[in-house]
Scaffold this motif. Structure first.
Motif, PDB file in Angstrom:
ATOM      1  N   GLY A 126       0.798  -1.220   0.000  1.00 48.25           N
ATOM      2  CA  GLY A 126       0.000   0.000   0.000  1.00 48.25           C
ATOM      3  C   GLY A 126       0.826   1.263   0.000  1.00 48.25           C
ATOM      4  O   GLY A 126       1.951   1.298   0.509  1.00 48.25           O
ATOM      5  N   HIS A 127       0.272   2.310  -0.597  1.00 53.32           N
ATOM      6  CA  HIS A 127       0.889   3.643  -0.611  1.00 53.32           C
ATOM      7  C   HIS A 127       2.312   3.612  -1.176  1.00 53.32           C
ATOM      8  O   HIS A 127       3.231   4.200  -0.625  1.00 53.32           O
ATOM      9  N   PHE A 128       2.460   2.889  -2.283  1.00 48.09           N
ATOM     10  CA  PHE A 128       3.745   2.796  -2.989  1.00 48.09           C
ATOM     11  C   PHE A 128       4.850   2.184  -2.127  1.00 48.09           C
ATOM     12  O   PHE A 128       6.014   2.557  -2.241  1.00 48.09           O
ATOM     13  N   HIS A 129       4.489   1.239  -1.301  1.00 46.68           N
ATOM     14  CA  HIS A 129       5.489   0.520  -0.512  1.00 46.68           C
ATOM     15  C   HIS A 129       5.450  -0.941  -0.938  1.00 46.68           C
ATOM     16  O   HIS A 129       4.433  -1.629  -0.755  1.00 46.68           O
ATOM     17  N   PHE A 130       6.557  -1.435  -1.517  1.00 45.63           N
ATOM     18  CA  PHE A 130       6.644  -2.804  -2.010  1.00 45.63           C
ATOM     19  C   PHE A 130       7.733  -3.563  -1.262  1.00 45.63           C
ATOM     20  O   PHE A 130       8.770  -2.993  -0.907  1.00 45.63           O
ATOM     21  N   VAL A 131       7.487  -4.853  -1.041  1.00 45.13           N
ATOM     22  CA  VAL A 131       8.456  -5.733  -0.398  1.00 45.13           C
ATOM     23  C   VAL A 131       8.631  -6.955  -1.289  1.00 45.13           C
ATOM     24  O   VAL A 131       7.644  -7.563  -1.725  1.00 45.13           O
ATOM     25  N   ASP A 132       9.881  -7.316  -1.591  1.00 47.95           N
ATOM     26  CA  ASP A 132      10.120  -8.502  -2.412  1.00 47.95           C
ATOM     27  C   ASP A 132       9.784  -9.751  -1.597  1.00 47.95           C
ATOM     28  O   ASP A 132      10.459 -10.068  -0.616  1.00 47.95           O
ATOM     29  N   ALA A 133       8.720 -10.449  -2.007  1.00 42.98           N
ATOM     30  CA  ALA A 133       8.199 -11.593  -1.252  1.00 42.98           C
ATOM     31  C   ALA A 133       8.542 -12.928  -1.913  1.00 42.98           C
ATOM     32  O   ALA A 133       7.829 -13.914  -1.737  1.00 42.98           O
ATOM     33  N   MET A 134       9.639 -12.982  -2.660  1.00 42.74           N
ATOM     34  CA  MET A 134      10.026 -14.243  -3.302  1.00 42.74           C
ATOM     35  C   MET A 134      10.340 -15.324  -2.272  1.00 42.74           C
ATOM     36  O   MET A 134      10.037 -16.500  -2.496  1.00 42.74           O
ATOM     37  N   GLN A 135      10.972 -14.933  -1.148  1.00 45.46           N
ATOM     38  CA  GLN A 135      11.289 -15.908  -0.119  1.00 45.46           C
ATOM     39  C   GLN A 135      10.022 -16.613   0.353  1.00 45.46           C
ATOM     40  O   GLN A 135       9.082 -15.979   0.822  1.00 45.46           O
ATOM     41  N   GLY A 136       9.994 -17.932   0.219  1.00 47.48           N
ATOM     42  CA  GLY A 136       8.851 -18.720   0.662  1.00 47.48           C
ATOM     43  C   GLY A 136       7.690 -18.751  -0.318  1.00 47.48           C
ATOM     44  O   GLY A 136       6.673 -19.388  -0.046  1.00 47.48           O
ATOM     45  N   SER A 137       7.821 -18.082  -1.482  1.00 52.25           N
ATOM     46  CA  SER A 137       6.709 -18.056  -2.441  1.00 52.25           C
ATOM     47  C   SER A 137       6.627 -19.329  -3.271  1.00 52.25           C
ATOM     48  O   SER A 137       5.585 -19.617  -3.874  1.00 52.25           O
ATOM     49  N   GLY A 138       7.715 -20.083  -3.334  1.00 57.12           N
ATOM     50  CA  GLY A 138       7.753 -21.273  -4.183  1.00 57.12           C
ATOM     51  C   GLY A 138       8.150 -20.981  -5.618  1.00 57.12           C
ATOM     52  O   GLY A 138       8.281 -21.895  -6.433  1.00 57.12           O
ATOM     53  N   LEU A 139       8.371 -19.705  -5.940  1.00 60.09           N
ATOM     54  CA  LEU A 139       8.717 -19.325  -7.314  1.00 60.09           C
ATOM     55  C   LEU A 139      10.219 -19.366  -7.572  1.00 60.09           C
ATOM     56  O   LEU A 139      10.647 -19.400  -8.733  1.00 60.09           O
ATOM     57  N   GLY A 140      11.029 -19.367  -6.501  1.00 55.73           N
ATOM     58  CA  GLY A 140      12.462 -19.202  -6.668  1.00 55.73           C
ATOM     59  C   GLY A 140      13.219 -20.416  -7.150  1.00 55.73           C
ATOM     60  O   GLY A 140      13.735 -20.445  -8.278  1.00 55.73           O
ATOM     61  N   PRO A 141      13.343 -21.469  -6.341  1.00 59.69           N
ATOM     62  CA  PRO A 141      14.174 -22.615  -6.728  1.00 59.69           C
ATOM     63  C   PRO A 141      13.832 -23.242  -8.073  1.00 59.69           C
ATOM     64  O   PRO A 141      14.742 -23.566  -8.835  1.00 59.69           O
ATOM     65  N   PRO A 142      12.541 -23.417  -8.436  1.00 58.22           N
ATOM     66  CA  PRO A 142      12.268 -24.055  -9.733  1.00 58.22           C
ATOM     67  C   PRO A 142      12.754 -23.255 -10.936  1.00 58.22           C
ATOM     68  O   PRO A 142      12.979 -23.817 -12.007  1.00 58.22           O
TER      69      PRO A 142
END
Length: 619
Positions: free
Chosen positions: A393-409
């Motif tokens: 919200g309000h132009f605040h972003f956090v990289d949420a790749m950790q634990g998303s399941g999108l990284g290792p594959p």
């Protein structure tokens, strides 16, 4: 206080660390590429010096009644297109980045047609047969016919990307095609005088023939997006510029491992400026990049998506996210005064969590969780984690790749085009990615985890931003290896399932028909602006089903050098109807409709309460 500290930390990292693209060739004698051969050590990534961790796709147990399956139907559909491969031993960077594709209903018969961007060589030898872009008319029944010549689209050049938009609010979409080494082309969709349609090249008349880079060097445009940045009801045009190329002094780059030429990394080329053109409403456009603040920053832009990223009901302004290769990403916040402020560093979406600039390429944006706020997903180079920038919200972003399941594959994949789609209609947006290396000589290393051709991937979302790789069970194509680049999604047969098309580098185009099975329901919305731009780019749609709100945006741009189906296909889960639909139009009008029955397409016109049901044939 937390926001202030986060900004300070991100700023130091973004400005102080030159990051992480893993390019395999460097120029002699000892100049390094933009990053080391090992990634920066961040949580969830492979530590420097360690063997990269792989996570091969495995069979995933899906909920009862759900079967994810795409069937390759290119040849039977009548699509016969092969992307031109002009690669030489020097492997020019311009050959690595193309090309994209687009879905559009050029004749407004309710069936989406397919446009494919073609490449070309810029050094001899030249091909005997001249390859061109191609437009395939959707005939219905899963069949297409090549209508390129009849519609005036036989343009030759080193094509990169394409954007689609109704630039004159005529009800018919026009095409903008980007190139390296020659002017980009704007095709206006006009009547052919025989009851049909054709495309007219109005590039020079529109004021788009003189790209600023032509003053010193050939232009190198990549992705583009139509958007209405000033909410005047007319679609403006944003154009990504990649790097500056001087063909007379093109560098020689060598592989230390192979002692031969290879592709030069982007670090060997200077960045340049993106462009913003204002639609004047008379068939012409004006370059407003300087006054709008776009030229304040330089980058190496490959992907772009335009929507209201603040998601503030009061602002109702379209912002722009640009994916940059080995440079900080851009987030252009629309100030509502005809100007933009670039705030990617302070917003947390300029670099990865370790502070590394990465080779960002393709991009898409929309809610990946139940927050209703549009998140950003951007693909990256091999041995780099893509970024899932969660919108807090309000132009605040956090990289949420950790634990998303999108990284290792996807660690060993070089990732380009990407799109959000709801494969199983559960109301959660899934992700598809096109993969393929930039160097055809990489196979010489004999590393099965590092190949020129690579498998595409499909990730299923649980609605909380956690994903499972379902590629192995998504159909035979996802087991094959290709040089993936452009990727675009569309329900081309109007059956309520989103299909996928690929424009692979140096290979035939691929059309995948979605034959997945699911017990869940869907609704498709075609938005038509009146006071807003007719394409309704910038609109926000909120669908209320039972106790759940599902949010989608009508975006400009997205994926990589490509344009998706402009209609919104929204999964409703188990609900048999949409109880209420609220549309926030770019004009500021808030319109509420419903209830509407599921498993049906609808055409909604701004300010008109009556909703038109659209038949499966599209009419």
């Amino acid at each position: 206080m937390i926001r202030t500290l986060a900004f300070g930390f991100a700023a130091v990292l973004a400005l102080g660390i030159v990051g992480g693209a893993v390019w395999y060739f460097t120029p002699p004698p000892a100049t390094t590429a933009t990053g080391s051969s090992e990634p920066f050590n961040i949580t969830g990534a492979t530590p420097a010096g360690a063997t990269p961790r792989t996570s091969p796709s495995q069979e995933v147990k899906l909920p009862a009644g759900i079967d994810i399956r795409f069937r390759e139907v290119t040849r039977e559909a009548g699509v016969d297109f092969r992307h031109f491969d002009g690669r030489t031993d020097k492997e020019y960077i311009m050959d690595q980045t193309g090309s994209g594709l687009a879905w559009l209903d050029y004749d407004q018969d309710g069936l989406m047609d397919l446009f494919l961007v073609q490449g070309y060589t810029f050094v001899p030898p030249y091909p005997a047969a001249t390859p061109t872009c191609k437009l395939y008319k959707n005939l219905g029944g899963g069949k297409f016919r090549d209508v390129t010549r009849a519609l005036g689209l036989e343009h030759v050049g080193c094509g990169q990307g394409v954007a689609v938009g109704d630039i004159d609010n005529s009800g018919y979409p026009s095409l903008f095609v980007t190139y390296f080494g020659k002017p980009n082309v704007l095709y206006r969709n006009v009547a052919d005088g025989k009851g049909g349609r054709k495309f007219e090249d109005i590039t020079a008349r529109a004021g788009l023939a003189n790209h600023p880079d032509w003053r010193q060097r050939p232009n190198y445009s990549t992705s583009a997006a139509f958007l209405d940045y000033n909410n005047d009801g007319r679609l403006d045009l944003f154009v990504c510029s990649y790097v500056t190329i001087d063909m007379a002094h093109y560098p020689d780059c060598f592989s230390k491992q192979r002692d031969k030429r290879g592709p030069c990394p982007p670090s060997q080329f200077k960045p340049t400026h993106c462009l913003l053109y204002r639609n004047n409403g008379d068939g012409t456009f004006t370059d407003v990049s300087e006054e709008a603040g776009i030229r304040k920053v330089e980058g190496k832009a490959l992907g772009v998506v335009a929507l209201n990223l603040d998601d503030d009901n009061e602002r109702n302004l379209t912002d722009i996210f640009v994916a940059n290769d080995t440079e900080n990403n851009f987030l252009f916040r629309n100030l509502g005064t005809g100007r933009f402020e670039e705030i990617a560093v302070i917003s947390g979406c300029a670099v990865n969590p370790g502070g590394n600039r990465q080779a960002y390429m393709g991009v898409d944006a929309d809610p990946l969780t139940d927050s209703g706020r549009p998140d950003i997903f951007s693909t990256t180079f091999q041995h780099e984690l893509s970024s899932f920038f969660r919108n807090d919200g309000h132009f605040h972003f956090v990289d949420a790749m950790q634990g998303s399941g999108l990284g290792p594959p996807s660690w060993n994949r070089l990732k380009f085009g990407t799109c959000f789609l709801d494969v199983d209609h559960d109301g959660n947006l899934d992700i598809v990615i096109a993969n393929g290396h930039v160097s055809r000589n990489v196979d010489d290393d004999g590393d099965p985890e590092n190949t020129f051709r690579q498998q595409a991937q499909l990730f299923l979302n649980d609605g909380k931003g956690r994903f499972q790789d379902v590629s192995r069970q998504a159909g035979a194509y996802f087991l094959e290896k290709h040089v993936g680049r452009g990727l675009a999604i569309c329900d081309y047969d109007n059956d309520g399932h989103m299909d996928i098309a690929f424009n692979n580098s140096g290979e035939p185009a691929v059309l995948l028909h979605n034959e997945s099975k699911t017990p869940y329901h869907w609704i498709r919305l075609e938005l038509r602006g009146t006071k807003s731009n007719r394409d309704a780019v910038g609109a926000k749609v909120t669908v209320q089903v039972a106790n759940r709100k599902i949010v989608r945006h009508r975006k400009g741009g997205g994926s990589y050098c490509s344009a998706n189906d402009p209609r919104l296909l929204i999964g409703l889960g188990a609900a048999g109807r949409a109880d209420r639909i609220e549309i926030r139009w770019p004009s500021g009008l808030k319109q509420q409709l419903g209830p509407l029955q599921a498993d049906q397409g609808y055409r909604i016109t701004e300010g008109v309460d009556k909703v038109e049901a659209v038949s499966p044939a599209g009419r």
